[in-house]
Write a protein that holds these residues in place. Structure first.
Motif, PDB file in Angstrom:
ATOM      1  N   LEU A  67      -2.141  -0.705  -8.364  1.00 30.26           N
ATOM      2  CA  LEU A  67      -1.072   0.293  -8.398  1.00 30.26           C
ATOM      3  C   LEU A  67      -0.909   0.991  -7.052  1.00 30.26           C
ATOM      4  O   LEU A  67       0.214   1.267  -6.616  1.00 30.26           O
ATOM      5  N   THR A  68      -2.006   1.266  -6.376  1.00 32.16           N
ATOM      6  CA  THR A  68      -1.934   1.929  -5.078  1.00 32.16           C
ATOM      7  C   THR A  68      -1.752   0.950  -3.930  1.00 32.16           C
ATOM      8  O   THR A  68      -1.291   1.326  -2.849  1.00 32.16           O
ATOM      9  N   GLY A  69      -2.103  -0.322  -4.155  1.00 35.69           N
ATOM     10  CA  GLY A  69      -2.234  -1.273  -3.060  1.00 35.69           C
ATOM     11  C   GLY A  69      -3.584  -1.102  -2.403  1.00 35.69           C
ATOM     12  O   GLY A  69      -4.141   0.001  -2.355  1.00 35.69           O
ATOM     13  N   TYR A  70      -4.139  -2.216  -1.923  1.00 35.85           N
ATOM     14  CA  TYR A  70      -5.479  -2.166  -1.322  1.00 35.85           C
ATOM     15  C   TYR A  70      -5.435  -2.702   0.105  1.00 35.85           C
ATOM     16  O   TYR A  70      -4.826  -3.747   0.336  1.00 35.85           O
ATOM     17  N   PRO A  71      -6.048  -1.963   1.064  1.00 35.60           N
ATOM     18  CA  PRO A  71      -6.796  -0.725   0.904  1.00 35.60           C
ATOM     19  C   PRO A  71      -5.918   0.507   1.178  1.00 35.60           C
ATOM     20  O   PRO A  71      -5.233   0.564   2.200  1.00 35.60           O
ATOM     21  N   VAL A 127       0.835  -1.194   0.000  1.00 33.91           N
ATOM     22  CA  VAL A 127       0.000   0.000   0.000  1.00 33.91           C
ATOM     23  C   VAL A 127       0.877   1.253   0.000  1.00 33.91           C
ATOM     24  O   VAL A 127       1.804   1.389   0.805  1.00 33.91           O
ATOM     25  N   GLY A 128       0.593   2.139  -0.942  1.00 38.49           N
ATOM     26  CA  GLY A 128       1.311   3.410  -1.019  1.00 38.49           C
ATOM     27  C   GLY A 128       2.587   3.376  -1.824  1.00 38.49           C
ATOM     28  O   GLY A 128       3.130   4.435  -2.166  1.00 38.49           O
ATOM     29  N   ASP A 129       3.094   2.196  -2.150  1.00 42.15           N
ATOM     30  CA  ASP A 129       4.366   2.073  -2.865  1.00 42.15           C
ATOM     31  C   ASP A 129       4.102   2.124  -4.367  1.00 42.15           C
ATOM     32  O   ASP A 129       4.185   1.117  -5.079  1.00 42.15           O
ATOM     33  N   LEU A 130       3.814   3.306  -4.862  1.00 41.58           N
ATOM     34  CA  LEU A 130       3.402   3.442  -6.258  1.00 41.58           C
ATOM     35  C   LEU A 130       4.494   2.988  -7.223  1.00 41.58           C
ATOM     36  O   LEU A 130       4.225   2.239  -8.167  1.00 41.58           O
ATOM     37  N   ALA A 131       5.721   3.416  -6.975  1.00 35.80           N
ATOM     38  CA  ALA A 131       6.818   3.039  -7.870  1.00 35.80           C
ATOM     39  C   ALA A 131       7.108   1.548  -7.779  1.00 35.80           C
ATOM     40  O   ALA A 131       7.331   0.876  -8.796  1.00 35.80           O
ATOM     41  N   GLY A 132       7.124   1.017  -6.565  1.00 41.24           N
ATOM     42  CA  GLY A 132       7.382  -0.408  -6.394  1.00 41.24           C
ATOM     43  C   GLY A 132       6.300  -1.264  -7.002  1.00 41.24           C
ATOM     44  O   GLY A 132       6.576  -2.291  -7.645  1.00 41.24           O
TER      45      GLY A 132
END
Length: 550
Positions: free
Chosen positions: A44-48, A12-17
Motif C-alpha cells: 500500500l505504501t510502496g517499498y521502500p 512509493v508514497g502513492d497511497l490512493a494509486g
C-alpha cells in the motif's frame, strides 16, 4: 484452497494509486477462484517508503486507505495486505511493518513483522518496532478451518537448518510450525541481486520440506530508486517442490492451489539476461515514476554509452530517447561513425554538437592563469565538463532526464569526471563492471537485436580525451581490475587477502588506492540500479574524511 498472489509494481508514497492497483488485482484473483489474496510487503505504501514513515500524517493516511480498501472489497474473498500501522504502546519505534487481514469489509487482524534487517540497503530498525513478544497467535490467521502462518519478508530468512550463519537468534517460522500451520505465506519486498531467485527458491523449498506444509511467497516487481524488484512470486508443495512461479520483472495475478499448484513461468537466470531485464525495468520505472517521459544520453562511440542507449530505447521507446554526439579534435572518425550507426539502428533522435569551439574558448580564458603549467588531466576534464554542461542544458530545455553512462569499474576507481560525464539524473550501468558491460552488449546483440556495431564491442576502450588514449594507459586490464574490485567491494576482502589470491601487490595497492581516493566522487554520483550484493548506492556507507587501513 487457492491463494491469489498479487504481484504488483507499487509507486512509493502513492497511497490512493496503490490502493486502486491492489483492488483491481484482487478482483481479478477473485474471478479466478482465489479463496483469499496476498500482496507483497508494504504494497500500500510502496517499498521502500524510507523517511516518509517519519511523518505521522503519512502513516495515518495509510491506515485510512487500508480501511477504505477493506470496505471496498467487502464482497470479495479476504485480502492479506502489506502496509503500516502506528505503534500505540508508547514504547519503541512509532510504526509497525505489518500484514492486515481484511475480511468482510473490516481489518480483522494485524500481523506485525518480527525480524527487521539493517544490513546492505535495509534500515528497518530506523522506522519499525518489531512484533511484540508473548502472543502465541501473533503470526497465525484461522480461516475456513485452516491455519495460515504469516511471515513478512525477513521473517522467513532465518532458518537455522538452512543458513550456516544466522543473523538473528529468533525464528518466527518455528512458532508457526508449533501451531501446526496448514500453509505458510510470505509477503516480501525482496530486491534483486543477480542469482538471488535461485537462492530464494532453495531456501523456501527447504522451509516447505522442514515443516511439511506448502509455502507461498509474494514479491513486488518494478523499480524504486536504486532498487529493482524482480517479482517471481512462487509456491512450493509440502515436499519442497516448486509448484508455481509468476513471471519476472512484470506485474502478475496468479492463483496458487496449495495442493496442485499453478503455472510455473519460464525464466532465464543467466547473468546477462537478468542484468538486461533489471536495467530496463529500473530505468523505465525511475524515469516514469520521477515524472519524466524522455531520456538524454551523451554518446561517445564506446561500449558504455552504447549499452546505456539500447537500455533506454527499450525502456522508454526509441521515440523518447535523444542521443547527443559531442566530438572533440581527439574523437576518432570510427567512434563518430559507430555512434551514428547505433542511433540509426535504434531509431532514436540524434544531435551532434562539436565542442572544439568551446574548448578553444576555455583555453583562451584560462591561458594566463595556466601559464607555466604543462597540460595534464585538467584539460581532459574540461572536455568532459563541457559535454556535461551541454547535455544538462538539453535536459533542462527538453524536460528529459539525463542518463549517465559510467560503469562500476570506472566509478570504483574514479576514472570519471565529477561535474562532467558523471552529470545526470540516473546512472544506468553504475553497478555493472566493464567486463559485465561487454557481456550484456554481446547478449543483447544475440538475443534482442544486433543493434550495437561490432566495432564498438571489439575496439579497445578509450575516453578519447587526448591523442591515442586507451583506458589501460591508466588502469590495469579490465579482467584484472574487475576481479580485484569484486573481491574488495562485494566480498569485503582486504589488501593482503586479495594479494593471497594471486594478484600482484603493486597492482592491488594501485587499485585500492584509487578506490579510496574516489570516495568523494561516488558520494556525489547520480543514483543507479543495484544489481550486485554491494553497489555504490544506499548500502555503501564509507566515510569520506578518513584513512582506510584495509
Amino acid at each position: 484452497m487457492k491463494i491469489g498472489v498479487l504481484q504488483l509494481n507499487p509507486v512509493v508514497g502513492d497511497l490512493a494509486g496503490n490502493r486502486s492497483r491492489i483492488a483491481e488485482a484482487a478482483r481479478r484473483a477473485a474471478a479466478s477462484g482465489a479463496d483469499f489474496c496476498v500482496t507483497s510487503e508494504l504494497a500500500l505504501t510502496g517499498y521502500p517508503p524510507r523517511d516518509l514513515l517519519l511523518y505521522e500524517g503519512f502513516v495515518d493516511k495509510a491506515r485510512l486507505e487500508a480501511e477504505a480498501l477493506a470496505s471496498e472489497l467487502a464482497d470479495l474473498p479476504p485480502l492479506l495486505l502489506g502496509s503500516v500501522v502506528r505503534n500505540e504502546s508508547g514504547q519503541g519505534k512509532p510504526v509497525y511493518n505489518c500484514a492486515l487481514w481484511c475480511e468482510g469489509g473490516e481489518i480483522r487482524k494485524v500481523v506485525r513483522k518480527t525480524l527487521l534487517p539493517t544490513y546492505d540497503v535495509f534500515d528497518e530498525a530506523r522506522y519499525f518496532e518489531p512484533s511484540p513478544p508473548g502472543d502465541p497467535e501473533a503470526n497465525i490467521i484461522r480461516y475456513q478451518g485452516m491455519i495460515i502462518g504469516v511471515t513478512i519478508c525477513e521473517d522467513a530468512w532465518n532458518d537455522k537448518d538452512f543458513w550456516e550463519n544466522r543473523i538473528y537468534t529468533h525464528d518466527p517460522l518455528e512458532e508457526i510450525g508449533r501451531h501446526g500451520a496448514d500453509v505458510i505465506v510470505n509477503l516480501s519486498a525482496s530486491p534483486l541481486s543477480l542469482g538471488k531467485q535461485q537462492l530464494r527458491e532453495r531456501m523456501l523449498g527447504a522451509v516447505a520440506r522442514k515443516y511439511g506444509v506448502p509455502v507461498v511467497y509474494v514479491n513486488q516487481t518494478g523499480g524504486n530508486d536504486d532498487l529493482v524488484f524482480d517479482g517471481r512470486s512462487c509456491g512450493f508443495k509440502s515436499d519442497g517442490q516448486l509448484m508455481a512461479r509468476a513471471p519476472g520483472f512484470e506485474e502478475a495475478v496468479m492463483a496458487v492451489d496449495i495442493t496442485t499448484g499453478g503455472t510455473v513461468a519460464e525464466d532465464d537466470f543467466c547473468r546477462e539476461a537478468e542484468t538486461w531485464r533489471a536495467l530496463v525495468t529500473g530505468t523505465r520505472d525511475y524515469v516514469l515514476k520521477s515524472g519524466f517521459s524522455k531520456g538524454i544520453i551523451g554518446l561517445s562511440g564506446g561500449i558504455d554509452s552504447a549499452v546505456t542507449a539500447v537500455v533506454a530505447a527499450e525502456a522508454l521507446g526509441p521515440e523518447n530517447v535523444i542521443c547527443v554526439l559531442m566530438p572533440s579534435p581527439y574523437s576518432s572518425k570510427g567512434s563518430i561513425d559507430d555512434s551514428l550507426e547505433l542511433t540509426a539502428n535504434l531509431g532514436v533522435k540524434t544531435l551532434t554538437l562539436p565542442i572544439e569551439p568551446i574548448m578553444d574558448a576555455f583555453t583562451e580564458t584560462l591561458s594566463e592563469a595556466f601559464e607555466g603549467y604543462s597540460p595534464d588531466t585538467t584539460e581532459e576534464n574540461i572536455q568532459s565538463r563541457i559535454r556535461g554542461n551541454l547535455v544538462m542544458a538539453l535536459s533542462n530545455k527538453y524536460g528529459a532526464l539525463l542518463l549517465t553512462t559510467g560503469n562500476k569499474s570506472e566509478l570504483a576507481v574514479g576514472y570519471c569526471t565529477i561535474y562532467g560525464d558523471m552529470s545526470g539524473g540516473y546512472a544506468v550501468i553504475s553497478d555493472v563492471d566493464k567486463t559485465g558491460v561487454f557481456g550484456v552488449a554481446r547478449w543483447y546483440n544475440d538475443h534482442v537485436a544486433p543493434h550495437i556495431p561490432e566495432a564498438i564491442i571489439t575496439k579497445p576502450p578509450s575516453a578519447e580525451l587526448r591523442p591515442d588514449q586507451k583506458d589501460e594507459d591508466s588502469l590495469p586490464d579490465y579482467a584484472t581490475l574487475d576481479a580485484i574490485l569484486a573481491l574488495h567491494i562485494e566480498r569485503h576482502k582486504s589488501r593482503d587477502q586479495i594479494v593471497a589470491e594471486g594478484f600482484a601487490p603493486e597492482v592491488v595497492d594501485q587499485v585500492l588506492g584509487l578506490v579510496r581516493f574516489a570516495e568523494f566522487k561516488r558520494r556525489q554520483a547520480a543514483p543507479g540500479i543495484k544489481l550486485t550484493p554491494r553497489s555504490f548506492g544506499t548500502g555503501w556507507r564509507m566515510p569520506l574524511a578518513c584513512k582506510r587501513e584495509l
